[in-house]
Design a protein around this motif. Structure first.
Motif, PDB file in Angstrom:
ATOM      1  N   THR A 160       0.846  -1.198   0.000  1.00 32.36           N
ATOM      2  CA  THR A 160       0.000   0.000   0.000  1.00 32.36           C
ATOM      3  C   THR A 160       0.877   1.243   0.000  1.00 32.36           C
ATOM      4  OG1 THR A 160      -1.689  -1.168   1.266  1.00 32.36           O
ATOM      5  CG2 THR A 160      -1.812   1.223   1.248  1.00 32.36           C
ATOM      6  N   SER A 161       0.623   2.118  -0.946  1.00 31.41           N
ATOM      7  CA  SER A 161       1.386   3.358  -1.016  1.00 31.41           C
ATOM      8  C   SER A 161       1.410   4.069   0.331  1.00 31.41           C
ATOM      9  CB  SER A 161       0.739   4.271  -2.050  1.00 31.41           C
ATOM     10  OG  SER A 161       1.170   5.596  -1.858  1.00 31.41           O
ATOM     11  N   PRO A 162       2.527   4.703   0.670  1.00 33.42           N
ATOM     12  CA  PRO A 162       2.539   5.527   1.880  1.00 33.42           C
ATOM     13  C   PRO A 162       1.636   6.746   1.690  1.00 33.42           C
ATOM     14  CG  PRO A 162       4.554   5.860   0.614  1.00 33.42           C
ATOM     15  CD  PRO A 162       3.807   4.731  -0.047  1.00 33.42           C
ATOM     16  N   THR A 163       1.263   7.341   2.793  1.00 33.75           N
ATOM     17  CA  THR A 163       0.438   8.555   2.756  1.00 33.75           C
ATOM     18  C   THR A 163       1.351   9.765   2.556  1.00 33.75           C
ATOM     19  OG1 THR A 163       0.607   8.798   5.140  1.00 33.75           O
ATOM     20  CG2 THR A 163      -1.201   7.453   4.311  1.00 33.75           C
ATOM     21  N   ASP A 165       2.029  12.351   4.433  1.00 29.51           N
ATOM     22  CA  ASP A 165       2.787  12.888   5.578  1.00 29.51           C
ATOM     23  C   ASP A 165       4.231  12.411   5.639  1.00 29.51           C
ATOM     24  OD1 ASP A 165       0.111  13.314   5.939  1.00 29.51           O
ATOM     25  OD2 ASP A 165       0.102  12.889   8.090  1.00 29.51           O
ATOM     26  N   GLY A 216      -2.142   4.790  -6.497  1.00 32.00           N
ATOM     27  CA  GLY A 216      -1.951   5.205  -5.110  1.00 32.00           C
ATOM     28  C   GLY A 216      -0.631   5.932  -4.898  1.00 32.00           C
ATOM     29  N   ASN A 218      -0.441   9.925  -3.820  1.00 31.16           N
ATOM     30  CA  ASN A 218       0.111  10.298  -2.514  1.00 31.16           C
ATOM     31  C   ASN A 218       1.396  11.114  -2.654  1.00 31.16           C
ATOM     32  OD1 ASN A 218      -1.581   9.072  -0.219  1.00 31.16           O
ATOM     33  ND2 ASN A 218      -1.441   7.391  -1.700  1.00 31.16           N
ATOM     34  N   GLU A 270      -8.387  -3.648   4.338  1.00 30.56           N
ATOM     35  CA  GLU A 270      -7.413  -3.298   5.367  1.00 30.56           C
ATOM     36  C   GLU A 270      -7.136  -1.796   5.352  1.00 30.56           C
ATOM     37  OE1 GLU A 270      -6.120  -5.193   7.618  1.00 30.56           O
ATOM     38  OE2 GLU A 270      -4.472  -3.966   8.382  1.00 30.56           O
ATOM     39  N   ASN A 271      -6.986  -1.248   4.167  1.00 27.26           N
ATOM     40  CA  ASN A 271      -6.713   0.194   4.058  1.00 27.26           C
ATOM     41  C   ASN A 271      -7.815   1.013   4.706  1.00 27.26           C
ATOM     42  OD1 ASN A 271      -4.451  -0.473   2.605  1.00 27.26           O
ATOM     43  ND2 ASN A 271      -5.298   0.069   0.606  1.00 27.26           N
ATOM     44  N   ASP A 325     -10.190   0.050   6.751  1.00 23.54           N
ATOM     45  CA  ASP A 325     -10.358  -0.244   8.178  1.00 23.54           C
ATOM     46  C   ASP A 325      -9.314   0.520   9.000  1.00 23.54           C
ATOM     47  OD1 ASP A 325     -11.570  -1.540  10.350  1.00 23.54           O
ATOM     48  OD2 ASP A 325     -10.038  -3.100  10.346  1.00 23.54           O
ATOM     49  N   ARG A 326      -8.085   0.547   8.494  1.00 17.88           N
ATOM     50  CA  ARG A 326      -7.047   1.324   9.177  1.00 17.88           C
ATOM     51  C   ARG A 326      -7.458   2.805   9.247  1.00 17.88           C
ATOM     52  NH1 ARG A 326      -2.974  -0.305   6.228  1.00 17.88           N
ATOM     53  NH2 ARG A 326      -3.231   1.378   4.739  1.00 17.88           N
ATOM     54  N   LEU A 365      -8.155  10.279   6.758  1.00 17.18           N
ATOM     55  CA  LEU A 365      -8.026   9.261   5.708  1.00 17.18           C
ATOM     56  C   LEU A 365      -6.782   9.522   4.863  1.00 17.18           C
ATOM     57  CD1 LEU A 365     -11.657   8.618   4.346  1.00 17.18           C
ATOM     58  CD2 LEU A 365     -10.404   7.403   6.161  1.00 17.18           C
ATOM     59  N   ILE A 366      -6.563  10.790   4.516  1.00 18.35           N
ATOM     60  CA  ILE A 366      -5.394  11.102   3.675  1.00 18.35           C
ATOM     61  C   ILE A 366      -4.100  10.684   4.382  1.00 18.35           C
ATOM     62  CG2 ILE A 366      -4.016  13.008   2.721  1.00 18.35           C
ATOM     63  CD1 ILE A 366      -6.662  14.399   2.004  1.00 18.35           C
ATOM     64  N   SER A 367      -4.079  10.872   5.698  1.00 17.07           N
ATOM     65  CA  SER A 367      -2.812  10.595   6.382  1.00 17.07           C
ATOM     66  C   SER A 367      -2.710   9.178   6.929  1.00 17.07           C
ATOM     67  CB  SER A 367      -2.567  11.619   7.493  1.00 17.07           C
ATOM     68  OG  SER A 367      -3.483  11.411   8.534  1.00 17.07           O
ATOM     69  N   THR A 368      -3.721   8.356   6.747  1.00 12.85           N
ATOM     70  CA  THR A 368      -3.601   6.986   7.274  1.00 12.85           C
ATOM     71  C   THR A 368      -3.902   5.873   6.269  1.00 12.85           C
ATOM     72  OG1 THR A 368      -5.880   7.019   8.075  1.00 12.85           O
ATOM     73  CG2 THR A 368      -4.158   7.624   9.655  1.00 12.85           C
ATOM     74  N   VAL A 369      -4.647   6.152   5.219  1.00 11.06           N
ATOM     75  CA  VAL A 369      -5.073   5.065   4.331  1.00 11.06           C
ATOM     76  C   VAL A 369      -4.001   4.693   3.317  1.00 11.06           C
ATOM     77  CG1 VAL A 369      -6.735   4.339   2.583  1.00 11.06           C
ATOM     78  CG2 VAL A 369      -7.513   5.531   4.639  1.00 11.06           C
ATOM     79  N   GLY A 370      -3.433   5.701   2.637  1.00  7.16           N
ATOM     80  CA  GLY A 370      -2.481   5.392   1.575  1.00  7.16           C
ATOM     81  C   GLY A 370      -3.177   4.738   0.402  1.00  7.16           C
ATOM     82  N   GLY A 371      -2.403   4.097  -0.477  1.00  6.65           N
ATOM     83  CA  GLY A 371      -2.981   3.458  -1.649  1.00  6.65           C
ATOM     84  C   GLY A 371      -3.736   4.446  -2.514  1.00  6.65           C
ATOM     85  N   ALA A 372      -4.530   3.921  -3.435  1.00  4.47           N
ATOM     86  CA  ALA A 372      -5.326   4.794  -4.305  1.00  4.47           C
ATOM     87  C   ALA A 372      -6.525   5.345  -3.548  1.00  4.47           C
ATOM     88  CB  ALA A 372      -5.799   4.024  -5.538  1.00  4.47           C
ATOM     89  N   PRO A 416      -6.095   8.887  -0.969  1.00  6.46           N
ATOM     90  CA  PRO A 416      -6.210  10.235  -1.530  1.00  6.46           C
ATOM     91  C   PRO A 416      -7.560  10.475  -2.188  1.00  6.46           C
ATOM     92  CG  PRO A 416      -4.268   9.091  -2.390  1.00  6.46           C
ATOM     93  CD  PRO A 416      -4.981   8.130  -1.514  1.00  6.46           C
ATOM     94  N   LEU A 417      -8.132   9.446  -2.795  1.00  8.40           N
ATOM     95  CA  LEU A 417      -9.394   9.651  -3.528  1.00  8.40           C
ATOM     96  C   LEU A 417     -10.537   9.911  -2.556  1.00  8.40           C
ATOM     97  CD1 LEU A 417      -8.954   6.957  -6.311  1.00  8.40           C
ATOM     98  CD2 LEU A 417      -8.882   9.447  -6.594  1.00  8.40           C
TER      99      LEU A 417
END
Ligand SMILES: Nc1ncnc2c1ncn2[C@@H]1O[C@H](COP(=O)(O)OP(=O)(O)O)[C@@H](O)[C@H]1O
Ligand SMILES: Nc1ncnc2c1ncn2[C@@H]1O[C@H](COP(=O)(O)OP(=O)(O)O)[C@@H](O)[C@H]1O
Ligand SMILES: [Mg+2]
Ligand SMILES: [Mg+2]
Ligand SMILES: [Mg+2]
Ligand SMILES: [Mg+2]
Lengths: 333, 212, 333, 212
Positions: free
Chosen positions: A80-83, A85, A109, A113, B40-41, B43-44, B73-80, B83-84
């Motif tokens: 999973t791509s990092p966020t 921050d 992703g 990000n 998982e993304n 849920d995190r 969400l932007i700072s914890t999810v990651g992936g596509a 940000p979306l």
């Protein structure tokens, strides 16, 4: 799922802590937000190189942090791509006043990000350039897809751009050489077995005992086609064909050849693959002048391989040969 | 019977609950045509949101709550999806502005802004087999319900129902954005995980409004 | 059995050919009898170092041929000691007039075949000394067994003895330092999955989905005990316990710590193992001054790890740090 | 009815045949308490022997043939069994000397020399769960048969029968030599692969003598 882990939730954190403990001579680690930086970062006056992406592809990217290669690596959760921050924090940490290059593998992703982080860094007065790596020829039609994926060719981009930054090239020049590497490298992979993402606990896909997946992505994304297991030489032909046609590579070219293990492949198999790949190239009059064989861009415990071919000229060869000192790639010092 | 901060926080709580409940289902949808992390993304991300929700000041507006979701969400999810969806909530917060109560038109504006935010960042079109295929039918159905003079709760119910249908309708499609696009024809027959999770989030919004 | 091979009968031959093609700058290869020699062998006046053993443990031994380490590696069939002929041929090829050291892992087959080769070399006037490596503490009672097995500690023996030879030590001195390394290194391993020997086509042993094998040998020999899967930290405790008791290691010691992958283990897992191993050592007042993390002595695609701890003094540290340039280990040049 | 070169080459051919036939069985015995290569090792060795057998000059003695087997096994088998069996054949060849025909006493001397060669190299004792546990009973039985005035064929039959029993008798043992020694108690219940293959080779000798 059988893994040498404690809690799936802590895989990345604990692995990075282990990396820090083992390679304290090369790197420093920020734990919150999480990134791995070159010990002597920021190097004043040098362009900083930041890459990152989902974890599970080690040694990419943390193993390539150090003299002559990356200034920082930002590990996301597994696959999973990092966020933004930590990407932003890493960018700030390695900015030596000459700007920062983001090296981003082409996944939605990662692109999004890193984009956000670059915007925020720009707002903080740091000049950021981004190079998107998309070397995977398995993805056929880039017009109607998210485009080609960035896979093992990333190692060449990071090595060569890192050398350019180390010799003092400015941000535009480092970005240009990174683009040049990306434009000249092609990769394709195959999976014999899937991998198991720790938090999922199940294989990323199912393959029958006699099936392989041609054109696999490095996240266990299903590939181009599923076929019956074949002898290694035939599989190599299937991978090299699309690679060589694509640039295209031609007789007289000098190339670097990388045979990359997906994480679970014994080295004997990688060398059997290398052997035939080198033969095919020689038969076409293409001269292999530089070689890498090993695990560089992996998919956890997946068995399989990818082949990358990079067309070299004098400039790229010189930068490739320049000293590098990282956990996973080292020569010249 | 407009919707205020209680609805917003109920929606967020219900979202966290359904995402946790459907975590494995979403992982499995993503394993089929992606990389197996979508459940998982999210849920995190929503777990992180829940940890912050109580910090909202007592006089927070719906916009404040939505912005909190966006940044978390932007700072914890990651992936596509990070940000979306993050952008979706950010734009939704913008549409909600400083209002304390949202009427039907404001709800439709909020949903529209959210959808537009996803398109802005992800550049997907309808039929690309992405979360947009849940959001766009939802926005259209919400607008139609508003035009038909329905209540906020009815508008959200219409949106959720359309999103659910939209998610199901991704099954026969070939993907043109995101990881599933690498699969070509082989994505056919699988539901898009992002469309499915968006339909869950919109159903959560409707359920929260029912209680309101 | 899913492998990137052509014919099980040709695995070793083709892999060695691939190794030769990829590392022609470092090595030359003799195909009949088969061995890999340092490009510039024989180095006149330098003690020659020859090791070897069954294939399937790569990068051991071929990956350690080059400046500052081995002069030659002799690969046997997969998991089968080489016969005396290629050992003898390699010994002759690298003899620079100062004698040859055989570094032999303690397996009956390796010991007997190297013994014969040493006798034959001696008859040809080459002075040969043999060091038997037996670092595996998993084998408990050496009085009533074939003795401890030689496993990953071999890498330290080859590196350090290689450095001693490179700086010009004579055969007795090189053999002594090799013995000293062996006397000061202890290893223990664990397997999560078995491996499949190509010619057998079946897993080397069976493990249930929730079982692991503590004290595994590098040929898939069953180990000390079979237990249920545990968190990584607990497994590390099980491996480190017998290691630290055995020498014993004591507070104040400086050590090199190697976390070795068995071939199919993702790097994140190795670093999770490293993290806890380093913690345990720190808690006991043992200082880790040198680290290796990666695949060094493997068992084909087996998933698992081994931990090795080597007690260092100034001499061993200096020799460890000396430049080395091989396919699998490189620094200082 | 003494045994000459025809018996010797018949023995070798029959050995190659049974080793190939039992290759997988020997691999599986070795997988259980070793490293799973014993059948492959011997098959590789005897295949190489077969390729050289026709090169024997027409006037070759039993000793010449046995020496050919010895050097070929030593240079092609590797592992523990290569040097051990190689030495056995080498010592057997020495015992056979330049004789063209071997009588009962010579056969017993040959077997004894072979067994002693294995002990010389491998230092195993009876009960260590190795090939010695096939060879030593075979040697003893052969000596007893000779003392009882049996024919060469009967002597070899007695040796083979004793070796077979000896191989079976390794099953309850803990190993003290070779790879199986690492297993401790866990070797119990498994037959030693080297004892098994040696019993096959001795049975081949007896079968070749029956035909002679
Ligand atoms: N360009 C895009 N526009 C809109 N939605 C997208 C786009 N790319 C991917 N998605 C959505 O994101 C979902 C995947 O999210 P997730 O699995 O969390 O991220 P990743 O693909 O990085 O692993 C897809 O199912 C799809 O709905
Ligand atoms: N020291 C020894 N003395 C006699 N026989 C031995 C000894 N060590 C091993 N063996 C025999 O060798 C057999 C294993 O042979 P093989 O599998 O070909 O070699 P390796 O153990 O090297 O893989 C064992 O079953 C045992 O009978
Ligand atoms: Mg992902
Ligand atoms: Mg995903
Ligand atoms: Mg063996
Ligand atoms: Mg064996």
């Amino acid at each position: 799922m059988k893994k040498l882990i404690n809690d799936p939730k802590n895989v990345v954190e604990e692995a990075v802590a282990g990396f820090e403990a083992a390679h304290g001579d090369l790197v420093t680690v920020s734990h919150d937000p999480i990134f791995i930086a070159r010990k002597d970062a920021p190097v004043s006056g040098k362009v900083g190189l930041v890459s990152g992406g989902g974890s599970g592809h080690e040694p990419l990217h943390g193993g390539f942090v150090g003299y002559g290669m990356l200034d920082a690596a930002v590990p996301g959760a597994v696959f999973t791509s990092p966020t933004p921050d930590p990407i932003l924090a890493a960018t700030k940490a390695v900015d030596g006043g000459a700007g920062v290059l983001h090296i981003v593998k082409n996944y939605t992703g990662d692109v999004l990000n890193f984009e956000t982080a670059a915007d925020l860094a720009g707002a903080d007065g740091i000049e950021v350039r981004t190079v998107i790596v998309d070397d995977d020829v398995a993805v056929k039609d880039s017009l109607y897809t998210a485009g080609r994926r960035g896979v093992a060719g990333t190692v060449f981009v990071e090595k060569i751009a890192g050398a350019a930054a180390e010799r003092g090239d400015d941000l535009a020049a480092v970005a240009d050489v990174a683009e040049k590497v990306n434009a000249n490298v092609r990769t394709m992979g195959v999976a014999l077995t899937p991998c198991v993402v720790p938090h999922a606990g199940e294989p990323s896909f199912e393959l029958a005992d006699d099936e392989i997946e041609i054109g696999i992505g490095i996240h266990g994304e299903p590939g181009r086609e599923r076929i019956k297991l074949e002898p290694a030489d035939k599989i190599v032909d299937r991978l090299l064909g699309p690679i060589l046609e694509d640039l295209p590579f031609a007789s007289g070219d000098k190339v670097a050849l990388m045979v990359n293990g997906m994480g679970g492949t014994p080295q004997v198999e990688l060398y059997i693959v290398y052997r035939h790949a080198a033969q095919v190239l020689a038969d076409k009059g293409i001269e292999v002048t530089r070689s890498l064989v090993g695990n560089f861009v992996t998919s956890l415990e997946m068995q399989g391989t990818s082949i990358s071919v990079l067309k070299l000229d004098d400039e790229l060869t010189e930068l490739y040969d320049a000293p590098v000192q990282t956990a996973a790639l080292r020569w010249g010092r | 019977m407009s919707l205020g901060i209680t609805w917003t926080t109920d929606w967020i709580r219900e979202s966290a609950r359904v995402v946790a409940e459907h975590r494995v289902e979403l992982i499995n949808l993503d394993r089929a045509i992606g990389d197996g992390d979508h459940g998982e993304n999210l849920d995190r991300g929503y777990t992180a949101v829940m940890a912050k929700l109580d910090d909202l000041p007592p006089d927070a507006t719906p916009g404040d709550a939505l912005k909190l979701v966006a940044t978390t969400l932007i700072s914890t999810v990651g992936g596509a999806s990070g940000p979306l969806l993050g952008t979706a909530y950010l734009k939704a917060a913008g549409a909600a502005g400083a209002e304390k109560e949202l009427d039907g038109a404001a709800v439709v504006a909020l949903l529209t802004a959210a959808r537009d935010g996803i398109v802005l960042r992800g550049k997907a079109e309808s039929g690309d087999k992405t979360m947009i295929d849940a959001w766009t039918p939802a926005v259209d159905a919400a607008a139609a319900a508003l035009a038909a003079g329905k209540t906020e709760a009815e508008i959200l119910d219409a949106a959720a129902t359309a999103a659910e249908a939209g998610a199901v309708a991704t099954e026969p499609l070939v993907a043109r954005k995101g990881r599933a696009s690498y699969l070509g024809e082989r994505a056919i027959g699988h539901r898009d995980p992002g469309a499915q999770s968006s339909s869950l989030l919109l159903r959560a919004a409707a359920d929260a409004a029912k209680g309101a």
